[in-house]
Scaffold this active site. Structure first.
Site, short mmCIF file in Angstrom:
data_model
loop_
_atom_site.label_atom_id
_atom_site.label_comp_id
_atom_site.label_asym_id
_atom_site.label_seq_id
_atom_site.Cartn_x
_atom_site.Cartn_y
_atom_site.Cartn_z
N GLY A 87 0.75 -1.24 0.00
CA GLY A 87 0.00 0.00 0.00
C GLY A 87 0.78 1.29 0.00
O GLY A 87 0.20 2.36 -0.20
N CYS B 105 -10.69 3.92 -30.01
CA CYS B 105 -11.95 4.63 -30.29
C CYS B 105 -12.81 4.75 -29.04
O CYS B 105 -13.84 4.08 -28.90
CB CYS B 105 -12.71 3.89 -31.38
SG CYS B 105 -11.72 3.75 -32.86
N GLU B 106 -12.37 5.55 -28.10
CA GLU B 106 -13.10 5.83 -26.86
C GLU B 106 -12.71 7.23 -26.43
O GLU B 106 -11.52 7.57 -26.45
CB GLU B 106 -12.64 4.90 -25.72
CG GLU B 106 -12.90 3.45 -25.91
CD GLU B 106 -14.05 2.92 -25.08
OE1 GLU B 106 -14.66 3.70 -24.31
OE2 GLU B 106 -14.34 1.73 -25.22
N TYR C 54 1.03 -1.73 -12.12
CA TYR C 54 -0.33 -1.67 -12.64
C TYR C 54 -0.36 -1.01 -14.03
O TYR C 54 -1.30 -0.29 -14.36
CB TYR C 54 -1.26 -0.97 -11.64
CG TYR C 54 -1.16 -1.57 -10.25
CD1 TYR C 54 -1.63 -2.87 -10.02
CD2 TYR C 54 -0.55 -0.88 -9.20
CE1 TYR C 54 -1.50 -3.44 -8.75
CE2 TYR C 54 -0.42 -1.46 -7.94
CZ TYR C 54 -0.89 -2.73 -7.73
OH TYR C 54 -0.77 -3.30 -6.49
N1 LLP Z 1 -1.59 -7.02 -0.78
C1 LLP Z 1 -2.91 -7.07 -1.11
C2 LLP Z 1 -3.77 -8.01 -0.39
C3 LLP Z 1 -3.41 -6.23 -2.12
O1 LLP Z 1 -4.70 -6.26 -2.42
C4 LLP Z 1 -2.54 -5.33 -2.79
C5 LLP Z 1 -3.03 -4.46 -3.86
C6 LLP Z 1 -1.17 -5.33 -2.43
C7 LLP Z 1 -0.75 -6.18 -1.42
C8 LLP Z 1 -0.16 -4.45 -3.09
O2 LLP Z 1 -0.43 -3.10 -2.86
P1 LLP Z 1 0.60 -1.96 -3.34
O3 LLP Z 1 1.83 -2.06 -2.49
O4 LLP Z 1 0.90 -2.20 -4.78
O5 LLP Z 1 -0.17 -0.71 -3.13
N2 LLP Z 1 -4.75 -1.13 -9.94
C9 LLP Z 1 -4.64 -0.15 -8.89
C10 LLP Z 1 -4.04 -0.77 -7.62
C11 LLP Z 1 -4.79 -1.97 -7.10
C12 LLP Z 1 -4.19 -2.53 -5.82
C13 LLP Z 1 -4.80 -3.80 -5.44
N3 LLP Z 1 -4.24 -4.46 -4.28
C14 LLP Z 1 -3.82 1.02 -9.38
O6 LLP Z 1 -3.38 1.01 -10.53
O7 LLP Z 1 -3.64 2.00 -8.65
#
Ligand code: LLP
Length: 412
Positions: A237, A341-342, A370
């Site tokens: 996170g 096309c969006e 991501y």
């Molecule tokens: N652990 C769990 C259980 C998670 O659901 C996630 C991310 C992470 C770890 C890793 O989190 P990070 O360190 O990357 O923040 N697609 C979105 C982000 C979705 C995150 C989903 N879960 C974006 O592009 O911002």
């Protein structure tokens, strides 16, 4: 790791324009050094506290990236059988794998049991029952943590906030002790940990630290009740800077705060960072196709689109866009759009940016997390290649798709 030298943008010791010319555009380019530095910041900050940094595979699951991290000693946080397959392909150690996610299928659980992963982060009692029965059938025991929902507000984008009571994730922290108690009845399960994850792209760490305090307190109560809780998993996170005004928490400082809360209590600490390891280490390089001026606006039409990088369209997220070669021409303000096309196909809206001409290259910054993983073949566009830079060298870790790739598995 991305900086200008003589007006040319470099990744480590390679000019990005050299790669773009040889590999074509659009393409994703990653700095191996930056990925390793970020991983090491986590690993070193936890120091001699027993720990495991489990890189969250969903952020970027390309085998070449996973192999780099596996060699550095990383563990992995997975959410599907496909991610487990990738980790194993990359040489990852199954004993350092945690399996998260709210909807694991029986097939995925069996695969994880057969590979003897470290632990399951479970999100419901029904899931515990399924893992128990599948473990019984194989004659093995499975370790689990409950992913608890600590009911704290992560104060991030609503789509990537997960720690409030109304979210689908985890088990309400107030019910957790009862669930651990009932789980004693499962003869093939061992309660080994407690896990949580409250959201992503957190620029303020107070909510996570609040969750850490709640999880530590819960784990101590569970221990007093005789549960063999060995590890605490605080999820991922940590946010990154998508624009200069963002002030993301520093990895080491954040881990120090966690350390202070856990030290001396005999727990192994686990974290599941994704974005903060790979996000700033990757860029999407694109070529300007056309400049187009309407009565209202200036458009810069580029060869990358929402199918390559969906974050601006999906979350309205900002990614800096800078030229691979700096010019002296005065900047322009315009929308950077792709060929899809969006109307939602944009990389930037009303952006002050370099005064580029057709044929010029641009880098969409902080696209390592991501980015490619969320790409698609929409509009039958071939997904771009991915390139890993290591000092003066670079190599393709995924080739550009060709037209045959687009119809693989299809029949007339
Ligand atoms: N652990 C769990 C259980 C998670 O659901 C996630 C991310 C992470 C770890 C890793 O989190 P990070 O360190 O990357 O923040 N697609 C979105 C982000 C979705 C995150 C989903 N879960 C974006 O592009 O911002």
């Amino acid at each position: 790791m991305f900086s200008y030298l003589d007006h040319s943008l470099y990744c480590e010791d390679v000019a990005l324009a050299d790669i773009a010319q040889r590999a074509g555009t659009p393409c994703y380019i990653y700095s191996s050094q930056m990925i390793l530095d970020n991983f090491q910041a986590y690993d070193e900050a936890l120091g001699d506290l027993p720990h495991n940094v489990c890189y969250s595979v969903k952020a970027n699951s390309t085998v070449g990236i996973l192999a780099l991290l596996a060699q550095a000693g990383s563990g992995f946080d997975i959410v599907s059988g496909g991610e487990l397959f990738r980790v194993l392909k990359a040489g990852g150690d199954p004993d350092q794998v945690v399996f998260s996610g709210v909807g694991k299928t029986a097939e995925e659980i069996e695969y994880a049991l057969s590979e003897e992963i470290h632990s399951f982060n479970c999100e419901s009692e029904a899931e515990l029952a399924l893992i128990d029965s599948l473990a019984a059938r194989r004659g093995v025991r499975a370790s689990f943590s409950l992913r608890v929902n600590p009911d704290v507000d992560a104060k991030t984008h609503p789509y990537i906030s997960t720690g409030l009571r109304e979210h689908k994730f985890g088990i309400d922290i107030h019910e957790a002790e009862t669930v651990y108690e009932r789980a004693r009845a499962f003869r093939n399960l061992d309660a080994r940990g407690v896990s949580c994850h409250i959201g992503s792209q957190l620029l303020n760490t107070s909510p996570i630290l609040l969750a850490v305090d709640k999880v530590v307190a819960l784990a101590q109560r569970l221990r007093s009740a005789g549960h063999g809780i060995a590890h605490l998993d605080f999820g991922g996170g940590l946010g990154v800077a998508y624009q200069s005004a963002d002030q993301p928490p520093e990895i080491r400082g954040f881990l120090d705060c966690i350390r202070k809360r856990v030290e001396g209590r005999g727990f192994t600490v686990m974290v599941e960072p994704g974005r903060s390891i790979v996000g700033p280490a990757g860029v999407l390089v694109t070529r300007v196709l056309y400049r187009k001026r309407t009565a209202h606006k200036e458009f810069v039409v580029v060869d990358a689109a929402m199918n390559d990088l969906i974050r601006p369209a999906l979350y309205r997220s900002h990614h800096d866009i800078i030229p691979l070669r700096k010019t002296d021409r005065p900047p322009i303000t315009g929308d950077v759009v792709g060929p899809v096309c969006e109307t939602g196909d944009f990389l930037a809206h009303g952006r002050e940016m370099a005064n580029v001409a057709p044929g010029d290259f641009l880098a969409v910054m902080t696209a390592g997390a991501y980015g490619f993983v969320l790409s698609s073949n929409y509009n039958s566009r071939r997904r771009p290649p991915e390139i890993l830079v290591e000092g003066k060298k670079w190599r393709i870790i995924r080739t550009r798709e060709n037209y045959e790739d687009l119809v693989r598995g299809e029949t007339v």
